[in-house]
Write a protein that holds these residues in place. Structure first.
Motif, PDB file in Angstrom:
ATOM      1  N   LEU A 172       1.658  -4.406  47.712  1.00 38.70           N
ATOM      2  CA  LEU A 172       2.114  -3.826  46.447  1.00 38.70           C
ATOM      3  C   LEU A 172       1.592  -2.420  46.193  1.00 38.70           C
ATOM      4  N   PHE A 173       0.423  -2.090  46.739  1.00 38.97           N
ATOM      5  CA  PHE A 173      -0.218  -0.809  46.447  1.00 38.97           C
ATOM      6  C   PHE A 173      -0.098   0.127  47.647  1.00 38.97           C
ATOM      7  N   SER A 174      -0.481   1.367  47.415  1.00 38.91           N
ATOM      8  CA  SER A 174      -0.475   2.349  48.488  1.00 38.91           C
ATOM      9  C   SER A 174      -1.660   2.125  49.423  1.00 38.91           C
ATOM     10  N   LYS A 175      -1.567   2.710  50.581  1.00 33.33           N
ATOM     11  CA  LYS A 175      -2.653   2.588  51.560  1.00 33.33           C
ATOM     12  C   LYS A 175      -3.945   3.196  51.039  1.00 33.33           C
ATOM     13  N   SER A 176      -3.833   4.321  50.364  1.00 34.22           N
ATOM     14  CA  SER A 176      -5.036   4.986  49.870  1.00 34.22           C
ATOM     15  C   SER A 176      -5.741   4.142  48.825  1.00 34.22           C
ATOM     16  N   PHE A 177      -4.971   3.418  47.994  1.00 32.21           N
ATOM     17  CA  PHE A 177      -5.583   2.552  46.980  1.00 32.21           C
ATOM     18  C   PHE A 177      -6.389   1.445  47.647  1.00 32.21           C
ATOM     19  N   PHE A 178      -5.816   0.806  48.653  1.00 29.37           N
ATOM     20  CA  PHE A 178      -6.537  -0.277  49.336  1.00 29.37           C
ATOM     21  C   PHE A 178      -7.791   0.258  50.022  1.00 29.37           C
TER      22      PHE A 178
ATOM     23  N   GLU B 218       2.188   5.646  46.075  1.00 26.78           N
ATOM     24  CA  GLU B 218       1.103   6.531  45.674  1.00 26.78           C
ATOM     25  C   GLU B 218       1.531   7.439  44.521  1.00 26.78           C
ATOM     26  N   ARG B 219       2.782   7.900  44.570  1.00 26.67           N
ATOM     27  CA  ARG B 219       3.289   8.729  43.488  1.00 26.67           C
ATOM     28  C   ARG B 219       3.312   7.960  42.172  1.00 26.67           C
ATOM     29  N   GLN B 220       3.724   6.700  42.217  1.00 28.57           N
ATOM     30  CA  GLN B 220       3.756   5.885  41.003  1.00 28.57           C
ATOM     31  C   GLN B 220       2.355   5.632  40.466  1.00 28.57           C
TER      32      GLN B 220
ATOM     33  N   PRO C 266      -0.847 -23.285  46.927  1.00 27.10           N
ATOM     34  CA  PRO C 266       0.319 -22.472  46.542  1.00 27.10           C
ATOM     35  C   PRO C 266       0.205 -21.907  45.126  1.00 27.10           C
ATOM     36  N   VAL C 267      -0.389 -22.672  44.216  1.00 25.48           N
ATOM     37  CA  VAL C 267      -0.574 -22.181  42.849  1.00 25.48           C
ATOM     38  C   VAL C 267      -1.557 -21.018  42.844  1.00 25.48           C
ATOM     39  N   GLN C 268      -2.637 -21.133  43.590  1.00 28.00           N
ATOM     40  CA  GLN C 268      -3.618 -20.047  43.657  1.00 28.00           C
ATOM     41  C   GLN C 268      -2.998 -18.779  44.224  1.00 28.00           C
ATOM     42  N   LYS C 269      -2.186 -18.922  45.267  1.00 31.29           N
ATOM     43  CA  LYS C 269      -1.559 -17.743  45.864  1.00 31.29           C
ATOM     44  C   LYS C 269      -0.555 -17.110  44.902  1.00 31.29           C
ATOM     45  N   ALA C 270       0.187 -17.952  44.186  1.00 31.07           N
ATOM     46  CA  ALA C 270       1.135 -17.405  43.206  1.00 31.07           C
ATOM     47  C   ALA C 270       0.401 -16.647  42.107  1.00 31.07           C
ATOM     48  N   ALA C 271      -0.733 -17.207  41.648  1.00 33.60           N
ATOM     49  CA  ALA C 271      -1.519 -16.523  40.622  1.00 33.60           C
ATOM     50  C   ALA C 271      -2.097 -15.219  41.160  1.00 33.60           C
ATOM     51  N   ALA C 272      -2.530 -15.223  42.422  1.00 33.02           N
ATOM     52  CA  ALA C 272      -3.102 -14.011  43.016  1.00 33.02           C
ATOM     53  C   ALA C 272      -2.066 -12.894  43.110  1.00 33.02           C
ATOM     54  N   ARG C 273      -0.857 -13.253  43.521  1.00 32.22           N
ATOM     55  CA  ARG C 273       0.170 -12.215  43.646  1.00 32.22           C
ATOM     56  C   ARG C 273       0.570 -11.663  42.273  1.00 32.22           C
ATOM     57  N   THR C 274       0.704 -12.565  41.298  1.00 32.39           N
ATOM     58  CA  THR C 274       1.050 -12.109  39.955  1.00 32.39           C
ATOM     59  C   THR C 274      -0.055 -11.238  39.373  1.00 32.39           C
ATOM     60  N   LEU C 275      -1.303 -11.594  39.623  1.00 29.37           N
ATOM     61  CA  LEU C 275      -2.420 -10.762  39.165  1.00 29.37           C
ATOM     62  C   LEU C 275      -2.337  -9.366  39.776  1.00 29.37           C
ATOM     63  N   CYS C 276      -1.995  -9.289  41.067  1.00 32.85           N
ATOM     64  CA  CYS C 276      -1.875  -7.985  41.712  1.00 32.85           C
ATOM     65  C   CYS C 276      -0.737  -7.167  41.101  1.00 32.85           C
ATOM     66  N   VAL C 277       0.346  -7.840  40.711  1.00 35.72           N
ATOM     67  CA  VAL C 277       1.441  -7.129  40.043  1.00 35.72           C
ATOM     68  C   VAL C 277       0.965  -6.583  38.698  1.00 35.72           C
ATOM     69  N   TYR C 278       0.215  -7.402  37.958  1.00 40.33           N
ATOM     70  CA  TYR C 278      -0.323  -6.932  36.675  1.00 40.33           C
ATOM     71  C   TYR C 278      -1.246  -5.730  36.883  1.00 40.33           C
TER      72      TYR C 278
ATOM     73  N   THR D 286      -5.584 -12.287  48.369  1.00 39.70           N
ATOM     74  CA  THR D 286      -5.334 -11.255  47.356  1.00 39.70           C
ATOM     75  C   THR D 286      -5.229  -9.875  47.993  1.00 39.70           C
ATOM     76  N   CYS D 287      -6.062  -9.615  48.982  1.00 36.66           N
ATOM     77  CA  CYS D 287      -6.009  -8.320  49.667  1.00 36.66           C
ATOM     78  C   CYS D 287      -4.671  -8.131  50.392  1.00 36.66           C
ATOM     79  N   GLU D 288      -4.111  -9.215  50.913  1.00 37.58           N
ATOM     80  CA  GLU D 288      -2.782  -9.107  51.527  1.00 37.58           C
ATOM     81  C   GLU D 288      -1.740  -8.672  50.504  1.00 37.58           C
ATOM     82  N   PHE D 289      -1.802  -9.256  49.325  1.00 35.25           N
ATOM     83  CA  PHE D 289      -0.857  -8.875  48.282  1.00 35.25           C
ATOM     84  C   PHE D 289      -1.088  -7.433  47.842  1.00 35.25           C
TER      85      PHE D 289
END
Length: 908
Positions: A595-601, A699-701, A540-552, A588-591
């Motif tokens: 959080l990101f647009s389809k084109s980014f992924f 995508e606009r953002q 759970p700690v690893q997943k929380a860190a992964a999601r926060t990293l994706c937000v950053y 991480t890819c799930e997050f």
């Protein structure tokens, strides 16, 4: 027998025989070993015919079974009522009533819970329930065991809520008159007190006044203090049932008398009831009756009646705000000083105690003082309202500081819990408590940190944005202290065994992009999140860190940093040596998809994810298969058609080459799911409208972040140029050149053309608006393009020899401005002429303004000759020539900054 000393055991041969002799003296007592848990007779008694129905089995077990079997039947009563209510009421319930007369405590408690469950599930009508179950409940109310009696009482109080008034009147209220008499048992009178508190909300005021209030007064004067205490606590419910007028005339006098009772528990109950009923008293009652009582309680709390001290500290905030309107300034100050005194109780000498008395303080007193300070911390937001937030720094900041630095964890924990409320109340003055926030973040107890983290995003937002009215300097000064405190808090949580606190902290740290700058997050937090993913052992700690990293990563404003993080994620997680890291890459890819647009992924992560189809570990391939439907949902047709082909190829390989049974099963299931999926297209569809709209916003953002980054770079460049002395000189030189060109263009427009060049503007226009041909006699083979300043050089991309300007937008603006000059400006059209003999084209400025040609262009790398000299000149390097040359024509043209056309003839 000699004692054997094990502390100095000597296993030498002489001593060993001594030990053996001692052991031989021990006699082993043989005890019979029971081979089975139950004897055959017991098993026979516990055996039940399997052919019996549920109802028959229940009746049999209640009649001839053991206690544990009867308890099982009683616990199963709600199930029997759902299955066959009629037979259960006819055959099972009478047996339960018989058994309960002699049943033990366990069966009684089970029956109370089962009866309440039957009521809540509404298995029968309320009329049937009152007829069948109510009498059993009333019979067991006065059980000799207090726990059983309270359990049946709770069931009865819940039943009263559902019963009709007539049933309550006949079955409960009428018998209550006799049960409340002084001649009845103590347990019976206590039960009567609680029932009357419940009945007060079921009848009209006149019925309560006539039938219930006389019993209330009688019980308030009972000889047993337990009964007086219990009845006093029910006065609040009775007051709500009879209204304000009767409360003032009946309840308030009783409370005043009970507040002076000889029993401390009675006085405590009277005080708490008085505080809870403040809203029902008018200003006169508060000033003439309530306030003197409260002052009396406060005075006695330190001297003669310390038993009320904890309760007084707990209700002080509500009391101060409830009486706020009637306080004089002196009384206001007096209660504030009383609160301050309670807040430091036990931390220094109080009430004239000397050092010897302090040393003799019992553990019970210390616990009481800790509870008082904890209650003061609980009431701190209310006291801010009492003194007004504007006066916080003057009146309460010192107390706030003491409570945040209190030596006891419960006090600091309570302050951490109420910190958000304090910050909201202070509003623009929130910057004054920044140091205490840092203190609590660095507290040695993780319980305090856990309490603070609950509202950490809101607190940090208030810290950075709430002080706008007080100026920006306070906001800027708050950030440098916060960042080290936040990193220290995370490190302490990481090194502890409380992984839930660490997980919660990492989740809340996702708010930081709205609080601090992108660079601060990148250097202080982002890499730390990646380290946690790679090294921490708690999922759970690893997943929380992964999601926060994706937000950053989502809010990072520098493309170079984003690419670096993406590369690390792919290399260290997606291509990591440990299969555990590769699993976290998929998380991480799930997050990222969230959080990101389809084109980014699709641009950065689609192919690295598909590479894991060849992973040697089955668990990784299995997790990938579960993820494939989400991966496919990121595709858009026809833009991502090649990625769809790659996905289908990987799935075919899995179907053909997979050897693990579990993975192959999931692959087949995933294939069916993928076949049912519909891929979104580039154009909006009604079925995917909301998802497409959300993705378009993401995508606009993302594009907006790129544009902001570009603007920041341009701003920095402009600021650098403005401070550069050489740029100032260049600006002066450019203005002089522009002035000379303006003079020359004016002379061109006023003087007559030379006969040699009089036919230039009369050349026929061929298919291209800028491609002109003319037989100009006397003109040389070409004209030389010269550049005198290196700052005019442009960079080359090497793609088909085309010129690469600094950016597409800048080149587009360059051409558009040139079109405006060539098409809309008559003065410019009149100056379309060739260079007179003996003159060379003017030097271009850094900000090029060229007219566009509609033909095919080439950034000319060719040999040119000066028309006047007639001699071949040296090659002009590509990067020095920002001229646009049209191909396919013998004569070519280019334009300078003033829109003048220069005819060029390619040398042979």
């Amino acid at each position: 027998m000699h004692p054997i000393i094990f502390s100095k055991m000597d296993f030498s041969q002489s001593n060993l025989f001594g030990y053996i002799e001692d052991l031989q003296e021990l006699t082993i007592i043989e005890r019979p070993v029971r081979r089975s848990l139950k004897t055959p007779e017991e098993i026979e008694r516990l055996t039940v015919d399997e052919e019996l129905s549920d109802i028959e089995r229940a009746v049999y077990l209640l009649s001839s079974g053991q206690d544990i079997q009867g308890t099982s039947v009683v616990a199963n009563l709600p199930v029997l009522m759902r299955q066959n209510p009629a037979e259960t009421l006819r055959r099972v319930l009478p047996k339960i009533r018989e058994v309960l007369h002699v049943a033990g405590v366990e069966m009684q408690l089970t029956a109370a819970v089962s009866f309440l469950t039957v009521l809540q599930e509404e298995s029968v009508s309320i009329h049937t329930y009152s007829h069948s179950f109510l009498h059993i409940i009333l019979q067991n109310l006065e059980h000799r065991d207090a726990g059983v009696s309270n359990a049946w009482l709770e069931t009865l109080l819940a039943v009263i809520e559902a019963l009709p008034k007539e049933t309550i009147r006949h079955e409960i209220l009428n018998p209550l008159v006799s049960k409340a008499q002084l001649s009845q048992t103590l347990q019976s009178r206590l039960v009567s007190c609680k029932i009357m508190g419940k009945l007060a909300n079921k009848f009209e005021a006149h019925i309560i006044k006539r039938e219930i209030l006389p019993l209330v007064k009688s019980l308030c004067h009972d000889v047993e203090y337990e009964v007086r205490t219990c009845m006093c606590r029910q006065l609040e419910h009775i007051a709500q049932g009879i209204g304000t007028e009767l409360t003032k005339t009946v309840v308030l006098p009783e409370l005043v008398e009970l507040a002076r009772d000889e029993g401390s528990s009675v006085r405590l109950a009277a005080f708490e009831t008085l505080v809870n009923l403040l809203d029902m008293f008018d200003a006169d009652d508060r000033s003439q009756t309530v306030l003197p009582l409260v002052k009396s309680f406060c005075e006695k709390s330190f001297k003669a009646d310390e038993s009320i001290l904890v309760s007084l500290s707990f209700h002080l905030g509500k009391l101060c705000n409830g009486l706020y309107g009637i306080f004089t300034p002196e009384q206001h100050l007096r209660f504030l000083e009383f609160y301050k005194k309670l807040s430091t109780l036990g931390l220094q000498q109080e009430n004239g105690h000397n050092d010897n008395q302090l040393q003799l303080q019992t553990l019970e007193q210390e616990k009481k003082y800790i509870s008082v300070r904890k209650n003061c911390a609980y009431n701190f937001p209310a006291m801010i309202v009492f003194v007004d937030p504007k006066n916080f720094h003057l009146e309460l900041y010192s107390i706030f500081f003491c409570l945040c630095h209190d030596p006891e964890v419960p006090v600091r924990y309570t302050m951490a819990m109420s910190f958000y409320e304090v910050a909201k109340l202070l509003n623009s003055g929130v910057y004054t408590i920044h140091k205490e926030l840092v203190t609590l973040l660095q507290d040695e107890s993780l319980e305090v940190l856990d309490a603070l983290v609950g509202h950490l995003p809101e607190i940090l937002e208030l810290m950075t944005n709430g002080g706008e009215n007080s100026g920006s300097e306070s906001k800027l000064l708050s950030i440098p202290d916060l960042i080290p405190a936040l990193t220290t808090a995370e490190q302490r949580a990481a090194t502890s065994l409380k992984w839930r606190t660490h997980e919660k902290l990492l989740q809340k740290y996702a708010c930081l992009p709205h609080i601090i700058s992108s660079d601060q997050i990148y250097y202080r937090f982002l890499h730390r999140m990646l380290t946690i993913i790679l090294t921490n052992n708690v999922l759970p700690v690893q997943k929380a860190a992964a999601r926060t990293l994706c937000v950053y990563l989502r809010y990072n404003r520098k493309q170079e940093q984003r690419h670096e993080v993406i590369q690390k994620l792919i290399e260290q997680l997606g291509q990591g040596k440990s299969y555990w890291n590769r699993l976290r890459f998929l998380d991480t890819c799930e997050f990222i998809m969230e959080l990101f647009s389809k084109s980014f992924f699709c641009k950065y992560f689609f192919l690295p994810v598909l590479e894991l189809t060849h992973d040697p570990v089955a668990n990784v391939r299995m997790k990938l298969c579960y993820l494939l439907p989400k991966v496919k949902s990121t595709l858009k047709i026809p833009t991502d058609k090649h990625l769809l082909q790659q996905l289908e190829l990987c799935i075919r390989k899995l179907l053909c080459q997979e050897k693990d049974k579990d993975v192959l099963t999931i692959v087949k299931r995933t294939v069916l799911e993928l076949d049912r999926m519909e891929i979104s297209v580039d154009v909006f569809q009604k079925r995917f409208y909301e998802n497409d709209l959300l993705d378009q916003e993401k995508e606009r953002q993302e594009h907006l972040l790129l544009e902001m980054e570009q603007l920041e770079k341009e701003k920095q460049q402009n600021e650098g140029r403005s401070t550069n002395v050489n740029d100032k000189i260049f600006e002066k030189k450019r203005k002089e050149e522009k002035k000379s060109k303006l003079v020359r263009s004016q002379s061109f427009s006023t003087q007559a053309l030379h006969p040699k060049y009089s036919n230039v503007d009369k050349c026929p226009n061929k298919s291209s608006a800028t491609g002109y041909t003319s037989s100009v006699s006397g003109m040389g083979k070409g004209c030389m393009l010269s550049f005198s300043d290196d700052s005019f050089r442009t960079h080359s991309t090497g793609n088909s020899g085309n010129a690469a300007f600094p950016s597409s937008s800048s080149s587009r603006n360059l051409f558009n401005s040139a079109d405006q000059k060539s098409n809309g400006n008559k003065e410019t059209q009149s100056r379309k002429m060739s260079m007179p003999p003996g003159k060379s084209p003017p030097t271009l400025s850094a900000a090029l303004t060229l007219n566009t040609c509609k033909g095919k262009f080439q950034h000319g790398l060719a040999e040119y000759t000066a028309p006047s000299a007639g001699q071949r000149m040296e090659h002009i390097p590509l990067e020095n020539t920002p001229w646009l040359i049209t191909e396919g024509l013998r004569y070519h043209c280019a334009f300078d900054t003033n829109g003048l056309r220069w005819f060029l003839d390619r040398s042979s």
